[in-house]
Design a protein around this motif. Structure first.
Motif, PDB file in Angstrom:
ATOM      1  N   VAL A 133      40.080  52.016  34.944  1.00  0.00           N
ATOM      2  CA  VAL A 133      39.387  50.491  35.191  1.00  0.00           C
ATOM      3  C   VAL A 133      40.513  49.661  35.313  1.00  0.00           C
ATOM      4  O   VAL A 133      40.327  48.756  36.234  1.00  0.00           O
ATOM      5  CB  VAL A 133      38.264  50.335  34.107  1.00  0.00           C
ATOM      6  CG1 VAL A 133      37.665  49.121  34.370  1.00  0.00           C
ATOM      7  CG2 VAL A 133      37.141  51.757  34.201  1.00  0.00           C
ATOM      8  N   TYR A 134      41.479  49.358  34.348  1.00  0.00           N
ATOM      9  CA  TYR A 134      42.298  48.423  34.347  1.00  0.00           C
ATOM     10  C   TYR A 134      43.335  48.533  35.542  1.00  0.00           C
ATOM     11  O   TYR A 134      43.622  47.382  36.095  1.00  0.00           O
ATOM     12  CB  TYR A 134      43.138  48.418  33.116  1.00  0.00           C
ATOM     13  CG  TYR A 134      44.348  47.435  33.096  1.00  0.00           C
ATOM     14  CD1 TYR A 134      43.636  45.971  32.803  1.00  0.00           C
ATOM     15  CD2 TYR A 134      45.470  47.581  33.204  1.00  0.00           C
ATOM     16  CE1 TYR A 134      44.647  45.053  32.777  1.00  0.00           C
ATOM     17  CE2 TYR A 134      46.481  46.734  33.199  1.00  0.00           C
ATOM     18  CZ  TYR A 134      46.233  45.495  32.882  1.00  0.00           C
ATOM     19  OH  TYR A 134      47.141  44.507  32.964  1.00  0.00           O
ATOM     20  N   GLU A 135      43.825  49.817  35.993  1.00  0.00           N
ATOM     21  CA  GLU A 135      44.476  50.007  37.328  1.00  0.00           C
ATOM     22  C   GLU A 135      43.888  49.512  38.258  1.00  0.00           C
ATOM     23  O   GLU A 135      44.463  48.887  39.411  1.00  0.00           O
ATOM     24  CB  GLU A 135      44.967  51.346  37.102  1.00  0.00           C
ATOM     25  CG  GLU A 135      45.863  51.634  38.186  1.00  0.00           C
ATOM     26  CD  GLU A 135      46.372  53.059  38.251  1.00  0.00           C
ATOM     27  OE1 GLU A 135      47.620  53.331  38.539  1.00  0.00           O
ATOM     28  OE2 GLU A 135      45.592  53.958  38.170  1.00  0.00           O
ATOM     29  N   LYS A 136      42.611  49.694  38.632  1.00  0.00           N
ATOM     30  CA  LYS A 136      41.932  49.360  39.735  1.00  0.00           C
ATOM     31  C   LYS A 136      41.529  47.976  39.843  1.00  0.00           C
ATOM     32  O   LYS A 136      41.338  47.347  41.053  1.00  0.00           O
ATOM     33  CB  LYS A 136      40.662  50.098  39.737  1.00  0.00           C
ATOM     34  CG  LYS A 136      40.659  51.817  40.135  1.00  0.00           C
ATOM     35  CD  LYS A 136      39.515  52.486  40.211  1.00  0.00           C
ATOM     36  CE  LYS A 136      39.637  53.981  40.596  1.00  0.00           C
ATOM     37  NZ  LYS A 136      38.407  54.791  40.699  1.00  0.00           N
ATOM     38  N   HIS A 137      41.025  47.010  38.562  1.00  0.00           N
ATOM     39  CA  HIS A 137      40.753  46.002  38.636  1.00  0.00           C
ATOM     40  C   HIS A 137      41.726  45.054  37.878  1.00  0.00           C
ATOM     41  O   HIS A 137      41.185  44.282  37.011  1.00  0.00           O
ATOM     42  CB  HIS A 137      39.480  45.696  38.074  1.00  0.00           C
ATOM     43  CG  HIS A 137      38.367  46.537  39.050  1.00  0.00           C
ATOM     44  ND1 HIS A 137      37.930  46.358  40.077  1.00  0.00           N
ATOM     45  CD2 HIS A 137      37.847  47.949  38.586  1.00  0.00           C
ATOM     46  CE1 HIS A 137      37.059  47.324  40.529  1.00  0.00           C
ATOM     47  NE2 HIS A 137      36.961  48.375  39.362  1.00  0.00           N
ATOM     48  N   GLN A 138      42.899  45.386  38.151  1.00  0.00           N
ATOM     49  CA  GLN A 138      44.053  44.628  36.950  1.00  0.00           C
ATOM     50  C   GLN A 138      43.913  43.074  37.144  1.00  0.00           C
ATOM     51  O   GLN A 138      44.194  42.178  36.385  1.00  0.00           O
ATOM     52  CB  GLN A 138      45.373  45.121  37.201  1.00  0.00           C
ATOM     53  CG  GLN A 138      46.455  44.619  36.517  1.00  0.00           C
ATOM     54  CD  GLN A 138      47.614  45.249  36.651  1.00  0.00           C
ATOM     55  OE1 GLN A 138      47.953  46.085  37.764  1.00  0.00           O
ATOM     56  NE2 GLN A 138      48.718  44.945  35.863  1.00  0.00           N
ATOM     57  N   GLN A 186      41.757  40.783  38.278  1.00  0.00           N
ATOM     58  CA  GLN A 186      40.332  40.313  37.786  1.00  0.00           C
ATOM     59  C   GLN A 186      40.479  40.304  36.218  1.00  0.00           C
ATOM     60  O   GLN A 186      40.239  39.148  35.400  1.00  0.00           O
ATOM     61  CB  GLN A 186      39.214  40.915  38.077  1.00  0.00           C
ATOM     62  CG  GLN A 186      38.784  40.546  39.512  1.00  0.00           C
ATOM     63  CD  GLN A 186      39.425  41.722  40.445  1.00  0.00           C
ATOM     64  OE1 GLN A 186      40.261  42.519  39.964  1.00  0.00           O
ATOM     65  NE2 GLN A 186      39.132  41.801  41.760  1.00  0.00           N
ATOM     66  N   ILE A 187      40.799  41.430  35.427  1.00  0.00           N
ATOM     67  CA  ILE A 187      40.834  41.661  34.092  1.00  0.00           C
ATOM     68  C   ILE A 187      41.816  40.777  33.711  1.00  0.00           C
ATOM     69  O   ILE A 187      41.586  40.060  32.536  1.00  0.00           O
ATOM     70  CB  ILE A 187      41.229  43.015  33.746  1.00  0.00           C
ATOM     71  CG1 ILE A 187      39.737  43.892  34.093  1.00  0.00           C
ATOM     72  CG2 ILE A 187      41.264  43.157  32.366  1.00  0.00           C
ATOM     73  CD1 ILE A 187      40.215  45.429  33.826  1.00  0.00           C
TER      74      ILE A 187
END
Length: 246
Positions: free
Chosen positions: A221-226, A228-229
């Motif tokens: 999840v962090y790799e795909k939405h880095q 925004q996170i």
């Protein structure tokens, strides 16, 4: 004196050209394509050492030598979907089984399942060889002949790591419980107090299941939405720093 000079016989001095030369041994003519340069000493020593090193290696070790940090990262980031899915589902199935049954029951069921699979496959191959009249031998012959051993280097390596972590943990606990630093001991007391509430809501297996699920989902999840996170984490960190500063 004249007589003595006449008596003396002058012997001619032989030069190097007049002296008979010793016959040289015949040398065989070597064709140009057959001639090869003499191997360098470093290369010879290298090949010798490589041959000796291969002889001392066991056929198989308990811990895979190729397993390292990068492979663990690839496993958690689902680089190989089949491999990550197999590991994730197996670990979850084991943990959910432990929530319903005891450790002894889970171990016995796993052993029975493995034995059922191997015995069935052995009987199937034996019947197939009898029908086809072939002599292929034991179906697990390759695995039975494979050497399984734990090398001395691996034992020393993991024993040193365990010893280092154990000593570090013991020293830290001694420092906290004997109040070497009052602030650190108070922080540790607050952490233990918060863990009492966590323990009232979840047991150890539930926390372990949540940890496994987080390990296999949060990195992806962090790799795909880095972007925004990182933005939201930065805002939260700024608010926390302002409150702590006040």
């Amino acid at each position: 004196s004249i007589q003595s000079e006449n008596i003396l016989v002058k012997t001619p001095v032989k030069t190097e050209e007049d002296r008979p030369s010793k016959p040289k041994p015949p040398t065989a003519a070597v064709p140009p394509e057959v001639r090869s340069e003499k191997p360098h000493m470093d290369d010879t020593f290298k090949h010798t050492n490589e041959g000796k090193g291969d002889l001392g290696k066991p056929a198989m070790s308990i811990f895979p030598e190729g397993f390292n940090k990068q492979k663990a990262i690839d496993l958690l980031y689902w680089r190989n979907v089949k491999q990550s899915g197999a590991v994730f589902s197996s670990v979850l199935l084991l943990l959910f089984s432990l929530t319903q049954f005891s450790v002894v029951s889970v171990g016995a069921y796993l052993a029975l399942a493995a034995l059922s699979a191997t015995i069935s496959f052995r009987i199937y191959k034996s019947v197939l060889q009898a029908v086809q009249k072939t002599d292929e031998g034991h179906p697990f012959k390759a695995y039975l002949e494979m050497e399984i051993a734990l090398s001395q280097d691996q034992i020393s390596k993991y024993a040193d790591k365990i010893l280092l972590y154990s000593n570090t943990c013991m020293k830290e606990l001694r420092r906290l419980f004997l109040v070497q630093d009052l602030v650190d001991s108070l922080k540790f007391a607050v952490l233990m107090w918060l863990l009492t509430y966590v323990g009232a809501l979840f047991n150890g297996l539930t926390l372990l299941i949540l940890a496994v699920v987080s390990m296999f989902t949060m990195p992806v999840v962090y790799e795909k939405h880095q972007a925004q996170i990182d933005q939201y984490v930065g805002l939260i960190r700024t608010q926390v720093n302002s409150v702590v500063g006040k």
